[in-house]
Design a protein around this motif. Structure first.
Motif, short mmCIF file in Angstrom:
data_model
loop_
_atom_site.label_atom_id
_atom_site.label_comp_id
_atom_site.label_asym_id
_atom_site.label_seq_id
_atom_site.Cartn_x
_atom_site.Cartn_y
_atom_site.Cartn_z
N GLY A 128 -4.69 3.03 7.28
CA GLY A 128 -5.25 3.39 8.57
C GLY A 128 -5.96 2.23 9.25
N MET A 129 -6.74 1.48 8.49
CA MET A 129 -7.45 0.33 9.05
C MET A 129 -6.48 -0.78 9.43
N LYS A 130 -5.45 -0.94 8.65
CA LYS A 130 -4.45 -1.97 8.93
C LYS A 130 -3.74 -1.67 10.25
N ASN A 131 -3.51 -0.38 10.52
CA ASN A 131 -2.83 0.00 11.75
C ASN A 131 -3.74 -0.09 12.97
N LEU A 132 -5.05 -0.10 12.78
CA LEU A 132 -5.98 -0.21 13.90
C LEU A 132 -6.11 -1.63 14.42
N ILE A 133 -5.91 -2.59 13.54
CA ILE A 133 -6.08 -3.99 13.93
C ILE A 133 -4.86 -4.43 14.74
N PRO A 134 -5.07 -4.95 15.95
CA PRO A 134 -3.92 -5.40 16.74
C PRO A 134 -3.25 -6.60 16.08
N ARG A 135 -1.96 -6.70 16.28
CA ARG A 135 -1.19 -7.78 15.65
C ARG A 135 -1.55 -9.15 16.23
N ARG A 136 -1.79 -9.20 17.51
CA ARG A 136 -2.14 -10.47 18.15
C ARG A 136 -3.50 -10.32 18.81
N PHE A 137 -4.29 -11.28 18.61
CA PHE A 137 -5.57 -11.29 19.31
C PHE A 137 -5.36 -12.02 20.63
N ALA B 168 -8.30 5.73 -0.86
CA ALA B 168 -8.54 4.32 -0.55
C ALA B 168 -7.29 3.68 0.04
N LEU B 169 -6.14 4.03 -0.49
CA LEU B 169 -4.89 3.49 0.05
C LEU B 169 -4.64 3.99 1.47
N LEU B 170 -4.91 5.26 1.71
CA LEU B 170 -4.76 5.81 3.06
C LEU B 170 -5.74 5.13 4.03
N PHE B 171 -6.96 4.87 3.56
CA PHE B 171 -7.94 4.18 4.38
C PHE B 171 -7.46 2.78 4.74
N PHE B 172 -6.91 2.06 3.74
CA PHE B 172 -6.40 0.72 3.98
C PHE B 172 -5.28 0.75 5.02
N ALA C 202 0.83 -1.20 0.00
CA ALA C 202 0.00 0.00 0.00
C ALA C 202 0.87 1.25 0.00
N TYR C 203 1.96 1.23 0.75
CA TYR C 203 2.86 2.38 0.77
C TYR C 203 3.53 2.59 -0.59
N LEU C 204 3.89 1.50 -1.27
CA LEU C 204 4.50 1.63 -2.61
C LEU C 204 3.50 2.23 -3.60
N LEU C 205 2.26 1.77 -3.56
CA LEU C 205 1.24 2.32 -4.44
C LEU C 205 0.94 3.76 -4.08
N LEU C 206 0.95 4.07 -2.80
CA LEU C 206 0.73 5.44 -2.34
C LEU C 206 1.84 6.36 -2.84
N LEU C 207 3.08 5.89 -2.76
CA LEU C 207 4.22 6.66 -3.28
C LEU C 207 4.07 6.91 -4.77
N HIS C 208 3.71 5.88 -5.51
CA HIS C 208 3.51 6.02 -6.95
C HIS C 208 2.44 7.06 -7.26
#
Length: 157
Positions: A137-146, A131-135, A88-94
């Motif tokens: 942001g949502m990815k960072n909200l989800i905890p790595r371990r449940f 949409a990339l920023l939303f992705f 997502a960051y690569l596409l955002l940079l592009h």
């Protein structure tokens, strides 16, 4: 739900994958049609940057810029499909680099047909950026371990 998310990422990334594939097939020795259409727009953009900031944009072979765009879109799309934030960051940079250069509606009068066409494309690219920023942001909200919940105890009589 996981399949729907995967399918959404595939459909979203297909825009970038198909674009990268077409540019790759047409690349040739000189960068292909993408380089030919990018050259005048890049020259105008570099003049704007020089005038506004006083910094000189380095002289770059356009075919290398097109190759870098193909690599960013291709690699970013594949990583994005599998849920990677790096993709997502690569596409955002592009998108952040290419959008103001390709869709230079600000160089045309509002009355011109080119202004409207470029402005529509510019806003579509902004939607992809959003949409990339939303992705991300949502990815960072989800905890790595449940965390596992404690098992429920049953009452015995």
């Amino acid at each position: 739900m996981a399949f729907v998310s995967f399918l959404g990422r595939v459909l979203f990334a297909s825009v970038f994958i198909l674009s990268a594939w077409q540019e790759f097939n047409e690349f040739g020795i000189d960068g292909g049609p993408a380089a030919k259409s990018l050259r005048p727009k890049f020259n105008v953009f570099s003049k704007h940057v020089s005038i506004q900031t006083g910094l000189q944009v380095p002289d770059v072979e356009i075919k290398y810029l097109v190759a870098a765009a193909i690599a960013l879109k291709g690699l970013g799309s594949l990583l994005f499909i599998f849920g990677s934030s790096l993709g997502a960051y690569l596409l955002l940079l592009h998108q952040a680099i290419v959008t103001p250069i390709l869709y230079d509606f600000y160089n045309y009068d509002v009355d011109k047909k080119e202004f409207t066409l470029l402005f529509v494309k510019f806003t579509q690219s902004l939607a992809l950026l959003g949409a990339l920023l939303f992705f991300i942001g949502m990815k960072n909200l989800i905890p790595r371990r449940f965390r596992k919940k404690a098992p429920k105890t049953t009452k015995t009589a």
